[in-house]
Design a protein around this motif. Sequence first.
Motif, PDB file in Angstrom:
ATOM      1  N   PHE A   1      -5.639   5.653   5.277  1.00 36.58           N
ATOM      2  CA  PHE A   1      -6.089   4.409   4.661  1.00 36.58           C
ATOM      3  C   PHE A   1      -4.968   3.716   3.889  1.00 36.58           C
ATOM      4  O   PHE A   1      -4.315   4.344   3.045  1.00 36.58           O
ATOM      5  N   PRO A   2      -4.748   2.425   4.178  1.00 36.09           N
ATOM      6  CA  PRO A   2      -3.745   1.666   3.411  1.00 36.09           C
ATOM      7  C   PRO A   2      -4.302   1.280   2.034  1.00 36.09           C
ATOM      8  O   PRO A   2      -4.848   0.193   1.843  1.00 36.09           O
ATOM      9  N   VAL A   3      -4.184   2.198   1.118  1.00 35.81           N
ATOM     10  CA  VAL A   3      -4.692   1.994  -0.245  1.00 35.81           C
ATOM     11  C   VAL A   3      -3.651   1.221  -1.052  1.00 35.81           C
ATOM     12  O   VAL A   3      -2.456   1.540  -1.024  1.00 35.81           O
ATOM     13  N   ILE A   4      -4.102   0.193  -1.752  1.00 33.44           N
ATOM     14  CA  ILE A   4      -3.193  -0.620  -2.569  1.00 33.44           C
ATOM     15  C   ILE A   4      -2.479   0.275  -3.586  1.00 33.44           C
ATOM     16  O   ILE A   4      -3.102   1.097  -4.259  1.00 33.44           O
ATOM     17  N   ASP A   5      -1.172   0.087  -3.662  1.00 34.10           N
ATOM     18  CA  ASP A   5      -0.312   0.915  -4.508  1.00 34.10           C
ATOM     19  C   ASP A   5      -0.534   0.573  -5.987  1.00 34.10           C
ATOM     20  O   ASP A   5       0.009  -0.393  -6.507  1.00 34.10           O
ATOM     21  N   HIS A   6      -1.337   1.415  -6.629  1.00 31.23           N
ATOM     22  CA  HIS A   6      -1.706   1.174  -8.036  1.00 31.23           C
ATOM     23  C   HIS A   6      -0.482   1.251  -8.943  1.00 31.23           C
ATOM     24  O   HIS A   6      -0.345   0.480  -9.897  1.00 31.23           O
ATOM     25  N   LYS A   7       0.421   2.175  -8.665  1.00 28.00           N
ATOM     26  CA  LYS A   7       1.616   2.322  -9.501  1.00 28.00           C
ATOM     27  C   LYS A   7       2.486   1.066  -9.422  1.00 28.00           C
ATOM     28  O   LYS A   7       3.119   0.664 -10.403  1.00 28.00           O
ATOM     29  N   PHE A   8       2.522   0.455  -8.249  1.00 32.68           N
ATOM     30  CA  PHE A   8       3.335  -0.740  -8.035  1.00 32.68           C
ATOM     31  C   PHE A   8       2.779  -1.930  -8.808  1.00 32.68           C
ATOM     32  O   PHE A   8       3.535  -2.679  -9.454  1.00 32.68           O
TER      33      PHE A   8
ATOM     34  N   GLY B   1       0.098  -1.790 -11.178  1.00 37.43           N
ATOM     35  CA  GLY B   1      -0.400  -1.501 -12.513  1.00 37.43           C
ATOM     36  C   GLY B   1      -1.899  -1.758 -12.629  1.00 37.43           C
ATOM     37  O   GLY B   1      -2.547  -2.239 -11.692  1.00 37.43           O
ATOM     38  N   ASP B   2      -2.442  -1.482 -13.796  1.00 35.40           N
ATOM     39  CA  ASP B   2      -3.890  -1.618 -14.020  1.00 35.40           C
ATOM     40  C   ASP B   2      -4.385  -3.054 -13.879  1.00 35.40           C
ATOM     41  O   ASP B   2      -5.574  -3.285 -13.627  1.00 35.40           O
ATOM     42  N   LYS B   3      -3.494  -4.019 -14.015  1.00 35.36           N
ATOM     43  CA  LYS B   3      -3.916  -5.422 -13.979  1.00 35.36           C
ATOM     44  C   LYS B   3      -4.562  -5.797 -12.656  1.00 35.36           C
ATOM     45  O   LYS B   3      -5.430  -6.671 -12.595  1.00 35.36           O
ATOM     46  N   ILE B   4      -4.165  -5.122 -11.576  1.00 31.50           N
ATOM     47  CA  ILE B   4      -4.726  -5.437 -10.262  1.00 31.50           C
ATOM     48  C   ILE B   4      -6.226  -5.190 -10.238  1.00 31.50           C
ATOM     49  O   ILE B   4      -6.967  -5.852  -9.493  1.00 31.50           O
ATOM     50  N   LEU B   5      -6.711  -4.271 -11.067  1.00 34.30           N
ATOM     51  CA  LEU B   5      -8.134  -3.941 -11.091  1.00 34.30           C
ATOM     52  C   LEU B   5      -8.977  -5.048 -11.703  1.00 34.30           C
ATOM     53  O   LEU B   5     -10.195  -5.074 -11.530  1.00 34.30           O
TER      54      LEU B   5
ATOM     55  N   THR C   1       0.856  -1.186   0.000  1.00 31.31           N
ATOM     56  CA  THR C   1       0.000   0.000   0.000  1.00 31.31           C
ATOM     57  C   THR C   1       0.894   1.240   0.000  1.00 31.31           C
ATOM     58  O   THR C   1       2.114   1.145   0.090  1.00 31.31           O
ATOM     59  N   TYR C   2       0.255   2.390  -0.037  1.00 33.25           N
ATOM     60  CA  TYR C   2       1.027   3.636  -0.038  1.00 33.25           C
ATOM     61  C   TYR C   2       1.656   3.928   1.317  1.00 33.25           C
ATOM     62  O   TYR C   2       2.473   4.847   1.439  1.00 33.25           O
TER      63      TYR C   2
ATOM     64  N   LEU D   1      -8.911  -1.034  -2.184  1.00 36.91           N
ATOM     65  CA  LEU D   1      -8.617  -0.883  -3.610  1.00 36.91           C
ATOM     66  C   LEU D   1      -9.231   0.419  -4.086  1.00 36.91           C
ATOM     67  O   LEU D   1     -10.438   0.642  -3.930  1.00 36.91           O
ATOM     68  N   LEU D   2      -8.407   1.284  -4.636  1.00 34.55           N
ATOM     69  CA  LEU D   2      -8.866   2.610  -5.037  1.00 34.55           C
ATOM     70  C   LEU D   2      -9.734   2.521  -6.287  1.00 34.55           C
ATOM     71  O   LEU D   2      -9.263   2.155  -7.361  1.00 34.55           O
ATOM     72  N   ASP D   3     -11.003   2.855  -6.120  1.00 38.00           N
ATOM     73  CA  ASP D   3     -11.937   2.839  -7.243  1.00 38.00           C
ATOM     74  C   ASP D   3     -11.850   4.165  -7.988  1.00 38.00           C
ATOM     75  O   ASP D   3     -11.827   5.234  -7.368  1.00 38.00           O
ATOM     76  N   PRO D   4     -11.799   4.135  -9.324  1.00 41.87           N
ATOM     77  CA  PRO D   4     -11.675   5.388 -10.085  1.00 41.87           C
ATOM     78  C   PRO D   4     -12.875   6.314  -9.944  1.00 41.87           C
ATOM     79  O   PRO D   4     -12.773   7.513 -10.223  1.00 41.87           O
ATOM     80  N   VAL D   5     -14.031   5.792  -9.500  1.00 47.42           N
ATOM     81  CA  VAL D   5     -15.237   6.619  -9.370  1.00 47.42           C
ATOM     82  C   VAL D   5     -15.343   7.242  -7.981  1.00 47.42           C
ATOM     83  O   VAL D   5     -15.456   8.458  -7.833  1.00 47.42           O
ATOM     84  N   TRP D   6     -15.317   6.401  -6.930  1.00 46.13           N
ATOM     85  CA  TRP D   6     -15.529   6.921  -5.575  1.00 46.13           C
ATOM     86  C   TRP D   6     -14.250   6.945  -4.722  1.00 46.13           C
ATOM     87  O   TRP D   6     -14.289   7.299  -3.533  1.00 46.13           O
TER      88      TRP D   6
END
Length: 222
Positions: free
Chosen positions: A154-161, A163-167, A127-128, A139-144
């Motif tokens: 909040f321990p948000v999963i590191d999207h940069k680490f 990548g989009d595949k995690i979604l 996470t960050y 998991l950071l949702d692009p909408v909310w």
Amino acid sequence: MDIGHLESFLISSSLGNILQKGSVLVDIPVGSVLHDSDWQIASQISDIPFIDQTYYGGEIDNFKEELQLLGVVVGFSRKVVTEHLKSRSYLKSLTAEAVVLMLECIHFADVSHKLVNALKRTNCLKTYIGFEIPSECFLLDPVWGCILNVFNDFPVIDHKFYGDKILTYKIELRKTGVVIDFEEAIKAFGHVFEQKASQASFNKHYVESFLSCFRWLRETDH
């Protein structure tokens, strides 16, 4: 040809010269795995029973079909990854590729509880704010997802680490305990919001961020 005659035939062939060490015929156990580059990531999370290619020499790669007939696994197998999963102490701080592979194995597994339980109890997700167990992660949702950015708690999963595949593995992440739904996230946000309010620790940044997110959520019907 029965298995006994088959083995005799294979051993008498040129493969037999490789398996023969001095006067001793070396046995390759059924379920052994012929190593190739496809197993590199899997080796991070599983103790794969690879054939010792240093011992047998590179020539053994020329007998893939024969080795398969003897019960050797040739080619990547998610089932083998799951069956030989390492203990939880080795699954901490996993690389992005290893986590994605585990989620992929959960997705395709007929019975996934072994993999799910292994991830659930391990600080394996980046996470960050560091590596955390899945039930502590969002998991950071692009909408909310803006509500998770109002505060830094909040321990948000590191999207940069990852990548989009995690979604693409939301269902699998939910199984491990990751918060991926708005309803759960807003409850967690409300708890932190009340804490901040009671401690009079709201600052200008928090207020502006909250109002901006509130406006965005209204526009997206949340």
